[in-house]
Design a protein around this motif. Structure first.
Motif, PDB file in Angstrom:
ATOM      1  N   LEU A 129       5.765  16.689  -1.043  1.00  0.00           N
ATOM      2  CA  LEU A 129       5.016  15.443  -0.986  1.00  0.00           C
ATOM      3  C   LEU A 129       5.344  14.753   0.327  1.00  0.00           C
ATOM      4  CD1 LEU A 129       4.609  12.774  -3.778  1.00  0.00           C
ATOM      5  CD2 LEU A 129       5.252  12.098  -1.473  1.00  0.00           C
ATOM      6  N   THR A 130       4.331  14.483   1.139  1.00  0.00           N
ATOM      7  CA  THR A 130       4.546  13.752   2.386  1.00  0.00           C
ATOM      8  C   THR A 130       3.800  12.430   2.307  1.00  0.00           C
ATOM      9  OG1 THR A 130       2.629  14.594   3.620  1.00  0.00           O
ATOM     10  CG2 THR A 130       4.608  15.951   3.605  1.00  0.00           C
ATOM     11  N   THR A 131       4.409  11.396   2.869  1.00  0.00           N
ATOM     12  CA  THR A 131       3.824  10.055   2.801  1.00  0.00           C
ATOM     13  C   THR A 131       2.905   9.802   3.987  1.00  0.00           C
ATOM     14  OG1 THR A 131       5.603   9.002   4.061  1.00  0.00           O
ATOM     15  CG2 THR A 131       5.904   9.215   1.674  1.00  0.00           C
ATOM     16  N   ARG A 156       0.839  -1.191   0.000  1.00  0.00           N
ATOM     17  CA  ARG A 156       0.000   0.000   0.000  1.00  0.00           C
ATOM     18  C   ARG A 156       0.876   1.243   0.000  1.00  0.00           C
ATOM     19  NH1 ARG A 156      -5.511  -0.559   1.393  1.00  0.00           N
ATOM     20  NH2 ARG A 156      -5.478   1.680   1.831  1.00  0.00           N
ATOM     21  N   VAL A 157       0.331   2.336  -0.537  1.00  0.00           N
ATOM     22  CA  VAL A 157       1.070   3.596  -0.547  1.00  0.00           C
ATOM     23  C   VAL A 157       0.926   4.321   0.786  1.00  0.00           C
ATOM     24  CG1 VAL A 157       1.254   5.858  -1.668  1.00  0.00           C
ATOM     25  CG2 VAL A 157       0.845   3.812  -3.037  1.00  0.00           C
ATOM     26  N   ASP A 182      -4.561  13.233  -1.244  1.00  0.00           N
ATOM     27  CA  ASP A 182      -5.110  12.204  -2.113  1.00  0.00           C
ATOM     28  C   ASP A 182      -5.742  11.150  -1.206  1.00  0.00           C
ATOM     29  OD1 ASP A 182      -5.507   9.935  -3.740  1.00  0.00           O
ATOM     30  OD2 ASP A 182      -3.861  10.493  -5.067  1.00  0.00           O
ATOM     31  N   ALA A 183      -7.076  11.165  -1.101  1.00  0.00           N
ATOM     32  CA  ALA A 183      -7.765  10.308  -0.136  1.00  0.00           C
ATOM     33  C   ALA A 183      -7.559   8.826  -0.422  1.00  0.00           C
ATOM     34  CB  ALA A 183      -9.253  10.637  -0.122  1.00  0.00           C
ATOM     35  N   GLU A 184      -7.384   8.464  -1.678  1.00  0.00           N
ATOM     36  CA  GLU A 184      -7.244   7.053  -2.025  1.00  0.00           C
ATOM     37  C   GLU A 184      -5.887   6.500  -1.627  1.00  0.00           C
ATOM     38  OE1 GLU A 184      -7.526   4.122  -5.958  1.00  0.00           O
ATOM     39  OE2 GLU A 184      -8.165   6.212  -6.080  1.00  0.00           O
ATOM     40  N   GLN A 209       8.312   3.692  -0.051  1.00  0.00           N
ATOM     41  CA  GLN A 209       7.002   4.306   0.117  1.00  0.00           C
ATOM     42  C   GLN A 209       6.914   5.652  -0.613  1.00  0.00           C
ATOM     43  OE1 GLN A 209       5.807   5.355   4.151  1.00  0.00           O
ATOM     44  NE2 GLN A 209       3.687   4.792   3.695  1.00  0.00           N
ATOM     45  N   ILE A 210       7.926   6.491  -0.434  1.00  0.00           N
ATOM     46  CA  ILE A 210       7.853   7.800  -1.078  1.00  0.00           C
ATOM     47  C   ILE A 210       8.039   7.671  -2.590  1.00  0.00           C
ATOM     48  CG2 ILE A 210      10.305   8.447  -0.818  1.00  0.00           C
ATOM     49  CD1 ILE A 210       9.128  11.309  -0.129  1.00  0.00           C
TER      50      ILE A 210
END
Length: 415
Positions: free
Chosen positions: A309-311, A73-74, A293-295, A326-327
């Motif tokens: 951009l934060t993970t 998963r992201v 990004d909710a998904e 992940q990033i």
């Protein structure tokens, strides 16, 4: 070098504690191994999240649990050996995320969130830091109608608690953020939160205010903390000085219990690591608001240094090796929708959020250790909740009745 209180940890929580103790006529020294605001407080998405009246619960649906187990998963990843050592706290986290316990926890949590903007705004005014405000609100972006309409119910429920939002259609999203690539089902814009264009600098402005008011900031190793013969506390600075105080506040984020355990107190911290990277803007393709990004669970936030951009979360110990997977996965997906230019940073930044199994921060007197106080465990909201935590802890430490019930956040609940 005698003080009333030494605060160990110069992130948002520690600096806020120092400022509020100082405002109550305490002589305070602030100590950190690095300059102020360079650990977890530096790397977040920069949102003062007034809308976050519920903490981040662990999703309990089977689909999430099965997909999470694949470790692809992201939004959530884990380092297997570290996650295995967290099974006990993670099981408690899962149980507390059930509807019944979560409802009670959220009621208690909301008492802090409700004061987040007010307490920040006072410090920003005093510190002359309003120039760091990048705007009000942020956008939760959805790709499917199903997820969008499900979140509408969440937004409407929070509106009953005074949290404001605007529902955006697909056309609204295209109009408000014309630089987004592709089309989306819609979004929810939370209008109450405040976006900060450099969260680390905001902490530094607060620390400068502390110094302007006569406070002392030192570099030093918190692990040199020791008792004095008179029952006070001492800690050594990098310049060779020894600081002495009647009381100590430990606000070291995920490292807090490493120190308190030496004096007999520990608590089940779940470390959730996060990464960020800055990207140069694409000419003529501005992003007007912070977007989640909710998904996929990542955030794109306009910052002074570029688009950040934060993970989501990586379950891993604070000293575990970095894992850029992940990033890199988040960047690959984000580039399909957002105008990201070249990477600005030489390597991804990494920090650790100290999360508790009951999702509530821990602040107050350390049980069984006279003169020791702590403030940690704020999870994803240390940046948001630092000032209110500082206010409430300073009240307790100086014999003043706090303006909210602080018992749900007591360190004694883990004694």
């Amino acid at each position: 070098m005698t003080h009333d209180t030494i605060v160990l940890g110069a992130g948002m929580v520690g600096v806020s504690c120092a400022l509020h103790l100082q405002a109550r006529d305490q002589a305070v020294a602030l100590v950190d191994r690095r300059a102020t605001g360079l650990e977890t407080s530096y790397g977040n998405a920069g949102i003062i999240q007034r809308e976050a009246i519920e903490p981040y619960a662990l999703p309990r649906n089977l689909g999430f649990l099965l997909s999470g187990a694949t470790n692809r998963r992201v939004d959530v990843r884990y380092q297997p050996a570290d996650a295995a050592r967290m099974l006990g706290p993670l099981w408690s986290y899962y149980r507390n995320s059930a509807p019944g316990p979560l409802q009670k926890i959220s009621r208690e949590y909301e008492t802090l969130i409700a004061l987040s903007l007010e307490t920040h705004q006072q410090l920003m005014n005093d510190a002359g830091a309003n120039d760091l405000i990048g705007g009000s609100g942020y956008v939760m972006l959805f790709r499917t109608e199903r997820e969008l309409h499900a979140f509408h119910q969440v937004a409407d429920a929070r509106a009953q608690h005074g949290v404001q939002h605007i529902k955006l259609s697909s056309a609204d999203v295209a109009r408000e953020e014309p630089s987004l690539i592709g089309s989306f089902a819609g979004a929810v814009r939370w209008t109450d939160p405040v976006a900060i264009r450099s969260p680390g600098e905001l902490v530094q402005r607060y620390a400068q205010l502390f110094e302007e008011r006569g406070g002392a900031v030192h570099l030093g190793d918190a692990m040199t903390l020791r008792r004095t013969d008179a029952g006070g506390w001492q800690v050594d600075t990098a310049s060779g000085e020894t600081l002495t105080a009647r009381q100590i506040v430990i606000a070291l984020g995920p490292w807090t219990t490493q120190l308190t355990s030496r004096f007999g107190y520990t608590a089940p911290v779940i470390p959730k690591r996060g990464y960020h990277m800055h990207y140069a803007p694409v000419p003529g393709k501005a992003l007007n608001s912070t977007v989640i990004d909710a998904e996929y669970g990542y955030v794109i936030a306009p910052m002074q240094k570029g688009l950040r951009l934060t993970t989501g979360a990586e379950l891993a110990n604070v000293d575990a090796p970095r894992n850029p997977a992940q990033i890199e996965a988040a960047e690959q997906i984000a580039r399909q929708s957002f105008p990201l230019g070249e990477r600005v940073d030489a390597e991804p930044w990494m920090g650790t959020r100290p999360c508790m199994p009951d999702m509530k921060p821990v602040f107050g007197a350390v049980p069984g250790v006279a003169g020791m106080w702590c403030a940690f465990g704020h999870g994803h909201q240390g940046f948001t909740l630092g000032p209110v935590t500082g206010e409430l802890l300073a009240a307790m430490m100086t014999g003043v009745v706090p303006r909210v019930d602080v018992r749900p956040f007591s360190p004694a609940r883990f004694a």
